[in-house]
Motif scaffolding. Sequence first.
Motif, PDB file in Angstrom:
ATOM      1  N   LEU A 164      56.208  16.101  41.801  1.00 18.11           N
ATOM      2  CA  LEU A 164      55.483  15.017  42.466  1.00 18.11           C
ATOM      3  C   LEU A 164      54.048  15.440  42.764  1.00 18.11           C
ATOM      4  N   ALA A 165      53.896  16.668  43.232  1.00 25.63           N
ATOM      5  CA  ALA A 165      52.557  17.175  43.547  1.00 25.63           C
ATOM      6  C   ALA A 165      51.674  17.258  42.301  1.00 25.63           C
ATOM      7  N   LEU A 166      52.312  17.396  41.135  1.00 26.24           N
ATOM      8  CA  LEU A 166      51.577  17.454  39.874  1.00 26.24           C
ATOM      9  C   LEU A 166      51.401  16.067  39.255  1.00 26.24           C
ATOM     10  N   GLY A 167      51.841  15.043  39.988  1.00 28.60           N
ATOM     11  CA  GLY A 167      51.675  13.671  39.514  1.00 28.60           C
ATOM     12  C   GLY A 167      52.782  13.175  38.605  1.00 28.60           C
ATOM     13  N   LYS A 168      53.859  13.950  38.455  1.00 34.61           N
ATOM     14  CA  LYS A 168      54.970  13.544  37.580  1.00 34.61           C
ATOM     15  C   LYS A 168      56.036  12.824  38.412  1.00 34.61           C
ATOM     16  N   GLU A 169      55.681  11.635  38.863  1.00 30.22           N
ATOM     17  CA  GLU A 169      56.512  10.905  39.823  1.00 30.22           C
ATOM     18  C   GLU A 169      57.837  10.435  39.229  1.00 30.22           C
ATOM     19  N   ASP A 170      57.804   9.972  37.990  1.00 30.26           N
ATOM     20  CA  ASP A 170      59.029   9.445  37.369  1.00 30.26           C
ATOM     21  C   ASP A 170      60.103  10.521  37.266  1.00 30.26           C
ATOM     22  N   LYS A 171      59.702  11.725  36.847  1.00 29.70           N
ATOM     23  CA  LYS A 171      60.659  12.826  36.725  1.00 29.70           C
ATOM     24  C   LYS A 171      61.186  13.242  38.102  1.00 29.70           C
ATOM     25  N   ALA A 172      60.284  13.285  39.094  1.00 28.31           N
ATOM     26  CA  ALA A 172      60.700  13.643  40.459  1.00 28.31           C
ATOM     27  C   ALA A 172      61.698  12.617  40.987  1.00 28.31           C
ATOM     28  N   GLN A 173      61.410  11.343  40.776  1.00 29.38           N
ATOM     29  CA  GLN A 173      62.303  10.280  41.238  1.00 29.38           C
ATOM     30  C   GLN A 173      63.675  10.378  40.575  1.00 29.38           C
ATOM     31  N   GLU A 174      63.664  10.690  39.292  1.00 24.05           N
ATOM     32  CA  GLU A 174      64.923  10.835  38.548  1.00 24.05           C
ATOM     33  C   GLU A 174      65.783  11.957  39.135  1.00 24.05           C
ATOM     34  N   ILE A 175      65.154  13.084  39.455  1.00 24.26           N
ATOM     35  CA  ILE A 175      65.892  14.220  40.028  1.00 24.26           C
ATOM     36  C   ILE A 175      66.460  13.862  41.389  1.00 24.26           C
ATOM     37  N   TRP A 176      65.659  13.236  42.250  1.00 20.80           N
ATOM     38  CA  TRP A 176      66.151  12.869  43.584  1.00 20.80           C
ATOM     39  C   TRP A 176      67.300  11.875  43.502  1.00 20.80           C
ATOM     40  N   GLN A 177      67.196  10.953  42.550  1.00 24.03           N
ATOM     41  CA  GLN A 177      68.286   9.985  42.381  1.00 24.03           C
ATOM     42  C   GLN A 177      69.578  10.695  42.003  1.00 24.03           C
ATOM     43  N   GLU A 178      69.472  11.675  41.114  1.00 23.31           N
ATOM     44  CA  GLU A 178      70.653  12.455  40.704  1.00 23.31           C
ATOM     45  C   GLU A 178      71.200  13.268  41.873  1.00 23.31           C
ATOM     46  N   LEU A 179      70.313  13.802  42.701  1.00 21.36           N
ATOM     47  CA  LEU A 179      70.755  14.627  43.833  1.00 21.36           C
ATOM     48  C   LEU A 179      71.520  13.826  44.875  1.00 21.36           C
TER      49      LEU A 179
END
Length: 234
Positions: free
Chosen positions: A110-125
């Motif tokens: 997220l800090a690197l601006g890769k919001e979609d990937k971060a959101q995907e990981i949190w959803q899985e968690l």
Amino acid sequence: MKKQSFILFLILILIIPSCSNKKNIPLAKNYSEQSKFEAEQDNIRQALQLVDKSIELENKPESLAYKVTLLYQLQDFKQCCELCKKIINDKKTPVTLKADTLNNYACSLLALGKEDKAQEIWQELTENKNYLSPEVAWLNLGRLELLNAIRNKDQDVLFNEFIVKANKSLSKSVELSSEYVDASYYLAITYIYLNNLEKAKNILEDILLFVPDHKAVQSLLSQVKIKIQEPVEK
């Protein structure tokens, strides 16, 4: 006789490194404890140097995961991501630590601006049985959705869509941990945007029961009371 001497020499070679490693473990632990002490004093760079010395002596997934937290504080998000991937892909990493590292990985992304990937990981968690703090994943999802709502505040449809999503995510976080102050605080903000001021007021008042000196909550509560025309306590 020469053969026996050779065998004895091989045995010594095998034993000496083993003994040496055992002696290094207490030293590695000592470096790790010193690192945590320095981190508590906000000496993050010194803490990082010490944990690196610990890792040189005993390369444990736990030590690497701790290093990730230090790198994050130093805002070295790229190295955070690289180290997180190493921990996650290591078969020796305990499943619970792997799940915790996934959350840290998402924060770095997220800090690197890769919001979609971060959101995907949190959803899985949120559905990962090995992740012992799903309320944190729901909080992070809610904050990201709230951020997206604010970004689209001039577009009513998108704004409302993101606010409703944020409200649902943060509500789930609070359901899992009713005393989770951060989740409750952001949940109150979503209710303000949804024009449910009474609900927001009740949540903020509940937070102050746990954390009476929370300045941000006090300030927000005062603003809410003004909007609903209630007397503000001085």
